[in-house]
Structures are given as structure tokens and as C-alpha cells.
Design an enzyme around this catalytic site. Structure first.
Site, mmCIF file in Angstrom:
data_model
loop_
_atom_site.group_PDB
_atom_site.id
_atom_site.type_symbol
_atom_site.label_atom_id
_atom_site.label_comp_id
_atom_site.label_asym_id
_atom_site.label_seq_id
_atom_site.Cartn_x
_atom_site.Cartn_y
_atom_site.Cartn_z
ATOM 1 N N ASP A 146 4.749 0.380 12.082
ATOM 2 C CA ASP A 146 3.563 -0.318 11.559
ATOM 3 C C ASP A 146 3.513 -1.782 11.984
ATOM 4 O OD1 ASP A 146 3.511 1.469 8.377
ATOM 5 O OD2 ASP A 146 2.892 2.015 10.403
ATOM 6 N N ARG A 156 -8.321 -1.315 4.421
ATOM 7 C CA ARG A 156 -7.491 -0.258 3.849
ATOM 8 C C ARG A 156 -6.112 -0.784 3.487
ATOM 9 N NH1 ARG A 156 -7.134 4.962 7.158
ATOM 10 N NH2 ARG A 156 -5.911 5.296 5.296
ATOM 11 N N ARG A 168 -0.617 13.952 13.571
ATOM 12 C CA ARG A 168 -0.080 13.759 12.222
ATOM 13 C C ARG A 168 -0.023 15.088 11.455
ATOM 14 N NH1 ARG A 168 -1.682 8.193 10.161
ATOM 15 N NH2 ARG A 168 0.061 8.547 8.739
ATOM 16 N N LYS A 211 0.851 -1.206 0.000
ATOM 17 C CA LYS A 211 0.000 0.000 0.000
ATOM 18 C C LYS A 211 0.885 1.254 0.000
ATOM 19 C CE LYS A 211 -1.832 1.449 4.051
ATOM 20 N NZ LYS A 211 -1.515 2.846 4.356
ATOM 21 N N ASN A 212 1.915 1.248 0.866
ATOM 22 C CA ASN A 212 2.712 2.470 1.049
ATOM 23 C C ASN A 212 3.760 2.673 -0.033
ATOM 24 O OD1 ASN A 212 1.110 2.936 3.202
ATOM 25 N ND2 ASN A 212 2.630 2.436 4.759
ATOM 26 N N CYS A 215 -5.726 11.395 13.098
ATOM 27 C CA CYS A 215 -6.343 10.071 13.010
ATOM 28 C C CYS A 215 -6.098 9.383 14.345
ATOM 29 C CB CYS A 215 -5.783 9.288 11.832
ATOM 30 S SG CYS A 215 -4.114 8.753 12.134
#
Ligand code: EPZ
Length: 412
Positions: free
Chosen positions: A301, A393, A117, A17-18, A112
Site C-alpha cells: 500500500d 475511501r 483479487r 481504515k484497514n 478491482c
């Protein structure tokens, strides 16, 4: 979900994803198509494709897992709030829009679950490249008559900040140097993609990145890196259940300190070209201390996943979160499952227990939801996880992949 099964099987690792999100944003920088293969089928990827269409891009997904994006004629320069609030990474269109068109209006991403952030470092860097940036009505409004190269000292090695600056600098006038740049594999992958498009970037993956501006970029064809966080999550699942998990993937899978942590927990881990295999041999994991840090340190993460592993490990462990100010939302939920976790500010003290008990729990953010799935794999009885959309997600077909490993998991 019902716990108690020992996982045993093979998982194909999806595209990261990143890595996908910044590369999709990079398509803004050229009037020619950027073709991306190994694209993961994730909510955030679809959100980014929707945003690119709003900006005027033509997207055709030749086949599942790939997309060709072409922004020949811009229709808009604005990333709207109702889209940005669902995905903070929308901020990644700021740099390329400003770099190619000299204007961008991006809704301020809210905070979030894991922290405020802020994006002050993104904004300050663009200002030092000559952009006028104002906060107006909840939007970041940036204008420029042509960015110029600058020397940028980052106070923190921000990942999307480094990516935004790189994408703003590739068409700027002159050289840009980023000091204290983020060194994540996805940053290097983005630079490789931009260079394939005709950019001149050197040093990506190190702390100093140099970008020499060029006149324009052409199209390119790239494969997305395998997702090192998805991969690490399945390896932790194998370790927690005392089982065996074999990962298959294409491209380079950088697991860094996660492999060392799994071996410290007592897992046998073998790796080779295109595979990593973890075998726990029925053993209970040993407690492992963890302190997160920017790459090449232990990835934030993966913190929630190792908090779950330590919850059922033999011994005590300290898990310290140094990157985000409040990335322990999963702790309260894990305690509902019987975990013995004592919050101590930026760290938690975890006393491993033999058994967790299933219960209804609530997902709060992407990686927290992963740690609840991991805990549910070993909890006695049934666990129901609410708000699993957080999971979708960043984890492609998560119930298929866990079912394939022998877990009892279904979406209700
Ligand atoms: C990226 O977020 C990732 N997202 C995150 O993954 C990941 O957790 C994070 O990097 C750290 O590795 C994407 O790549 C899309 P940062 P990013 O800017 O870039 C502070 C996931 O689960 N900071 O490196 O937003 C910030 O508050 C997500 O896939 C400022 O103070 O993270 C944080 O404490 C979650 N000012 C620290 O730096 C700024 O202008 C690191 O944040 C920017 C950041």
C-alpha cells in the site's frame, strides 16, 4: 493543485481504515454493543456501517470519530451486490455471519484496479471448518450447522482471509490453527479486539495463530490503531518537497520498512511516544529501490507513493510489486506528468527527473490517487486529478491536512 511548495507542519494521523473495517465486522459476533473510538470518517467506514444496518445492527455514533454497533436481532444475512461492488472489504462479514448464525450470502466482490483479487483461500478455509459454500448467481452462499475447529494452511498470507478465518473460528467447536497467517498490525489488533470480547486467540501477529472456540462473545470498547499508510503517505510528501512533516497519533504506529526507505532517501526521521518527525532539510530525495512483500516486508500500500518519490529523486530505482499482479495503474498517469518510468513486468525502472509538469490526470485506485497528489505537490504549474472519490475511501480530510502543511490543494 499547484506544485512547488515546501511542506512544513504537523498532521494528526487518523484511525486506520484497514483496522476499522474488520473490527466493525467483528461486531456481528456478539449481541452486545461493540464501541469503537478513533474511527476514521471515511467512505469505506460509512459503507461498512450501512452494510451492518442492513444485517440488522443498531449503530449509534456517540460522537464524531466513534460508533457503537450492536447486532442483537439479525434482519438479513445477505451482503448485497450494489454495496459489495463499492467495497471489497465487505467480504469481512462472511466469517462472522457464518460463525454466529451459520449462514451468509455475500456478493462476490468484483476484481478491482489492482488485480483479480480472488477469495478462494477464504472459501477453502471455511469449507475445511465444515461450512457448505457454493457460488450462486454471483453470490457466495455459505451454510453451516456449527463450524468446527480445523488446521488451515494458507498458500498466501492473505490479510482479510486471515481475519475472516479468525472471526469464523472464535465461536466454532474446538481449536483452529492458521498456518502462514498474515502478520499485519491490523490482524493483531483484530485479535486483541476479539479477545476483549471474550475470544481465546493466541499468536496473532505471528505466522501461526491458534483460536479456541468459546460459547459466545460479549461487547467491548476499543480504540482504532493509527493508519500507518496514511502516516507513510504524509512522510513521503515531506520527503518529496524537501520539507518537514511532524505526525501526531494515539496508539501504536507501525511504520516498519517505510522508515528505513525514507532514511535511505536521505530524510532525517525522529520518533517518540505519539510522534514521528521527518525533516528533509531542503534536500532532493535519493532514489530508493523497493520490493513489496507481506508484513513485515515493505507494504504494497506504500508502493505507489514511493514510485512517485523515485520519479523526482536523484538517480535510478527499481520498484517491484510482489503482492498484487497489476498494481502499477499510477505509472501511466505519472508519465503524463513527465516521469521517466519504464515498465518491466512485475517491476518498473524509474529514472529520477528534476521537474514534473502539471497536467490533468485520472485516479484509478486508492493508493494510486495518493501518488498523483504527491506528484502534483512537486509538479510545475497546475495538476487536476479526476475521480478523487477513490481518495476519500482511505484518506480523511486530505485537502485540509495537506493545506495545513502548506500545499496548494482544493477540491473543484
Ligand atoms: C488487504 O487486502 C488490504 N485491505 C489491502 O489494502 C492491502 O493492499 C492488502 O491486504 C495487502 O496488504 C484491507 O485490509 C481491507 P490479500 P486483501 O488477501 O486482504 C491473493 C488498501 O489500499 N489472494 O492479503 O484483499 C490476492 O490476489 C487496500 O487499503 C488470493 O489469491 O489482500 C493478492 O495477490 C488495497 N486468494 C494476495 O493474495 C485469496 O483468497 C494478497 O491479498 C486471497 C488473496
Amino acid at each position: 493543485m499547484s506544485g512547488g511548495r515546501t511542506l512544513d507542519g504537523e498532521v494528526v494521523v487518523s484511525g486506520a481504515k484497514n483496522a476499522a473495517l474488520p473490527m466493525l465486522a467483528a461486531s456481528i459476533l456478539s449481541a452486545e454493543p461493540l464501541r469503537l473510538g478513533n474511527l476514521p470518517d471515511l467512505r469505506d467506514v460509512h459503507t461498512m456501517l450501512s452494510l451492518l444496518r442492513i444485517l440488522g445492527a443498531v449503530v449509534d455514533g456517540a460522537a464524531p470519530g466513534s460508533a457503537s454497533v450492536r447486532l442483537a436481532e439479525p434482519k438479513s444475512f445477505s451482503a448485497p451486490y450494489d454495496l459489495v461492488r463499492t467495497m471489497r472489504a465487505s467480504i469481512l462479514v462472511l466469517g462472522p455471519l457464518l460463525g454466529r448464525f451459520g449462514r451468509a450470502d455475500v456478493s462476490l466482490p468484483g476484481g478491482c484496479a489492482i488485480g483479480a483479487r480472488p477469495i478462494d483461500m477464504h472459501v477453502n478455509a471455511l469449507r475445511s471448518m465444515g461450512a457448505e459454500v457454493e457460488m450462486r448467481g454471483g453470490y457466495i452462499s455459505a451454510r453451516s450447522n456449527g463450524l468446527r475447529g480445523a488446521r488451515i494452511d494458507l498458500p498466501l498470507p492473505t490479510v482479510t482471509g486471515t481475519e475472516n478465518i479468525m472471526m469464523a473460528a472464535v465461536l466454532a467447536d474446538g481449536d483452529t490453527v492458521i498456518e502462514n497467517a498474515a502478520r499485519e498490525p491490523e490482524v493483531r489488533d483484530l485479535a486483541d479486539c476479539l479477545n476483549a470480547m471474550g475470544a481465546r486467540i493466541s499468536g496473532a501477529g505471528e505466522s501461526r495463530i491458534r483460536i479456541s472456540g468459546v460459547g459466545q462473545l460479549r461487547g467491548a470498547e476499543r480504540e482504532i490503531l493509527p493508519d500507518r499508510i496514511e502516516a507513510g503517505t504524509y512522510l513521503v510528501a515531506g520527503a518529496m518537497t524537501g520539507g518537514r512533516v511532524a505526525l501526531r497519533f494515539r496508539g501504536e504506529l507501525a511504520l516498519g520498512e517505510v522508515l528505513a526507505a525514507l532514511r535511505n532517501a536521505g530524510a532525517d526521521v525522529r520518533r517518540g511516544e505519539g510522534f514521528v518527525e521527518l525533516d528533509m532539510g531542503g534536500r532532493r530525495p535519493r532514489s530508493v529501490n523497493v520490493a513489496t512483500a507481506p508484513w513485515p516486508g515493505f507494504p504494497t500500500d506504500m508502493q505507489a507513493q514511493f514510485t512517485a518519490l523515485n520519479a523526482i529523486a536523484s538517480g535510478h530505482a527499481l520498484v517491484r510489486e510482489n503482492v498484487f499482479e497489476q498494481r502499477f495503474m499510477h505509472v501511466a498517469e505519472l508519465r503524463r506528468l513527465g516521469a521517466d518510468i519504464e515498465p518491466l513486468g512485475r517491476e518498473v525502472l524509474i529514472r529520477g527527473v528534476r521537474r514534473l509538469q502539471g497536467a490533468p490526470v485520472m485516479a484509478t485506485d486508492l493508493r494510486a490517487s495518493a501518488s498523483l497528489v504527491l506528484a502534483a505537490l512537486v509538479a510545475e504549474g497546475e495538476t487536476v486529478i479526476h475521480r478523487v472519490y477513490h481518495m476519500d475511501r482511505g484518506y480523511e480530510r486530505i485537502e485540509d491536512k495537506f493545506s495545513g502543511l502548506g500545499a496548494e490543494i482544493r477540491r473543484v
